[in-house]
Design a protein around this motif. Structure first.
Motif, mmCIF file in Angstrom:
data_model
loop_
_atom_site.group_PDB
_atom_site.id
_atom_site.type_symbol
_atom_site.label_atom_id
_atom_site.label_comp_id
_atom_site.label_asym_id
_atom_site.label_seq_id
_atom_site.Cartn_x
_atom_site.Cartn_y
_atom_site.Cartn_z
ATOM 1 N N ILE A 42 0.455 -1.269 0.290
ATOM 2 C CA ILE A 42 0.092 -0.411 0.241
ATOM 3 C C ILE A 42 1.091 1.283 0.022
ATOM 4 C CG2 ILE A 42 -1.983 1.293 1.545
ATOM 5 C CD1 ILE A 42 -3.078 -1.526 1.922
ATOM 6 N N HIS A 43 2.183 1.094 0.606
ATOM 7 C CA HIS A 43 2.574 2.255 0.636
ATOM 8 C C HIS A 43 3.781 2.227 -0.529
ATOM 9 C CE1 HIS A 43 2.356 3.362 4.694
ATOM 10 N NE2 HIS A 43 3.108 2.406 5.670
ATOM 11 N N LEU A 44 3.955 1.299 -1.072
ATOM 12 C CA LEU A 44 4.775 1.480 -2.504
ATOM 13 C C LEU A 44 3.828 2.217 -3.651
ATOM 14 C CD1 LEU A 44 5.771 -1.667 -3.016
ATOM 15 C CD2 LEU A 44 7.313 0.228 -3.085
ATOM 16 N N ARG A 45 2.218 1.354 -3.584
ATOM 17 C CA ARG A 45 1.555 2.257 -4.001
ATOM 18 C C ARG A 45 1.002 4.047 -3.871
ATOM 19 N NH1 ARG A 45 -2.829 0.427 -6.886
ATOM 20 N NH2 ARG A 45 -1.978 -1.434 -6.694
ATOM 21 N N GLN A 46 1.513 4.078 -2.470
ATOM 22 C CA GLN A 46 0.656 4.952 -2.390
ATOM 23 C C GLN A 46 2.577 6.249 -2.850
ATOM 24 O OE1 GLN A 46 0.956 4.835 1.950
ATOM 25 N NE2 GLN A 46 -0.872 5.010 1.832
ATOM 26 N N GLN A 47 3.514 5.599 -2.588
ATOM 27 C CA GLN A 47 4.708 6.906 -2.908
ATOM 28 C C GLN A 47 4.573 6.840 -4.727
ATOM 29 O OE1 GLN A 47 8.006 4.491 -1.525
ATOM 30 N NE2 GLN A 47 7.475 4.786 0.510
ATOM 31 N N ALA A 48 4.607 6.114 -5.497
ATOM 32 C CA ALA A 48 4.095 6.052 -7.010
ATOM 33 C C ALA A 48 3.220 6.812 -6.960
ATOM 34 C CB ALA A 48 4.067 4.457 -7.848
ATOM 35 N N GLU A 49 2.228 6.811 -6.343
ATOM 36 C CA GLU A 49 1.115 7.693 -6.695
ATOM 37 C C GLU A 49 1.724 9.216 -6.760
ATOM 38 O OE1 GLU A 49 -2.939 5.488 -6.109
ATOM 39 O OE2 GLU A 49 -2.098 6.876 -4.449
ATOM 40 N N LEU A 50 2.602 9.327 -5.831
ATOM 41 C CA LEU A 50 2.897 11.282 -5.258
ATOM 42 C C LEU A 50 4.567 11.064 -5.968
ATOM 43 C CD1 LEU A 50 1.810 11.589 -2.384
ATOM 44 C CD2 LEU A 50 1.030 12.937 -4.063
ATOM 45 N N LEU A 51 4.561 10.293 -6.783
ATOM 46 C CA LEU A 51 6.100 10.442 -7.380
ATOM 47 C C LEU A 51 7.186 10.478 -6.792
ATOM 48 C CD1 LEU A 51 5.534 13.146 -10.453
ATOM 49 C CD2 LEU A 51 4.946 10.797 -10.024
ATOM 50 N N ILE A 52 6.939 10.009 -5.700
ATOM 51 C CA ILE A 52 8.148 9.784 -4.282
ATOM 52 C C ILE A 52 8.736 10.362 -3.517
ATOM 53 C CG2 ILE A 52 10.261 8.514 -4.197
ATOM 54 C CD1 ILE A 52 9.706 7.015 -7.285
ATOM 55 N N LEU A 53 9.723 11.373 -4.026
ATOM 56 C CA LEU A 53 9.948 12.369 -2.960
ATOM 57 C C LEU A 53 9.574 13.092 -2.458
ATOM 58 C CD1 LEU A 53 12.423 13.621 -2.313
ATOM 59 C CD2 LEU A 53 11.853 15.207 -3.936
ATOM 60 N N PRO A 54 7.734 13.496 -3.555
ATOM 61 C CA PRO A 54 6.540 14.460 -2.667
ATOM 62 C C PRO A 54 6.337 13.097 -1.973
ATOM 63 C CG PRO A 54 6.514 14.876 -4.623
ATOM 64 C CD PRO A 54 7.457 13.791 -4.443
ATOM 65 N N PHE A 55 6.066 12.105 -1.569
ATOM 66 C CA PHE A 55 5.676 11.803 -0.727
ATOM 67 C C PHE A 55 5.892 11.150 0.739
ATOM 68 C CE2 PHE A 55 5.725 7.518 1.781
ATOM 69 C CZ PHE A 55 4.505 7.118 2.275
ATOM 70 N N PHE A 56 7.330 11.744 0.544
ATOM 71 C CA PHE A 56 8.610 12.159 1.818
ATOM 72 C C PHE A 56 8.139 13.107 2.901
ATOM 73 C CE2 PHE A 56 10.382 8.087 -0.755
ATOM 74 C CZ PHE A 56 9.804 7.198 0.853
#
Length: 113
Positions: A42-56
């Motif tokens: 689920i976190h992988l999907r979240q990170q991909a949706e936000l293009l990784i850096l914005p997720f963090f």
């Protein structure tokens, strides 16, 4: 891709951490735990949706806000919208098949956050 690290790398309460595209697990046996793996996917999907850096950036910002509100790091962590979505759906093995795009948004301002 799954990586197994020393148990000393991650805080005591955590079984794993996801840093796209890797899932880092504390113990080898966690590779066979469907709940832990689903949570991290689920976190992988979240990170991909936000293009990784914005997720963090978002994750850290939200953690800081929740920490001010709760004054407890564990409560702040559990109140982060990304974590709320992952914990609430980690037992639903078909969740990612039906999960809407940016589903984490519905968890960010819940009443118990």
């Amino acid at each position: 891709m799954f990586l197994i690290v020393s148990k000393y790398f991650l805080p005591k309460r955590f079984a794993g951490i996801t840093i796209y595209p890797f899932v880092i697990l504390k113990k080898r046996e966690y590779c066979n735990d469907p709940v832990i793996l689903n949570h991290e996917r689920i976190h992988l999907r979240q990170q991909a949706e936000l293009l990784i850096l914005p997720f963090f950036v978002w994750y850290l910002f939200e953690f800081c806000i929740k920490l001010i509100r709760h004054r407890d790091p564990h409560k702040a962590y559990r109140a982060i919208g990304f974590e709320r979505e992952a914990y609430r759906n980690e037992n639903n093995m078909s969740y990612l098949k039906t999960r809407p795009f940016w589903a984490f948004l519905k968890y960010r301002n819940s009443i118990d956050s």
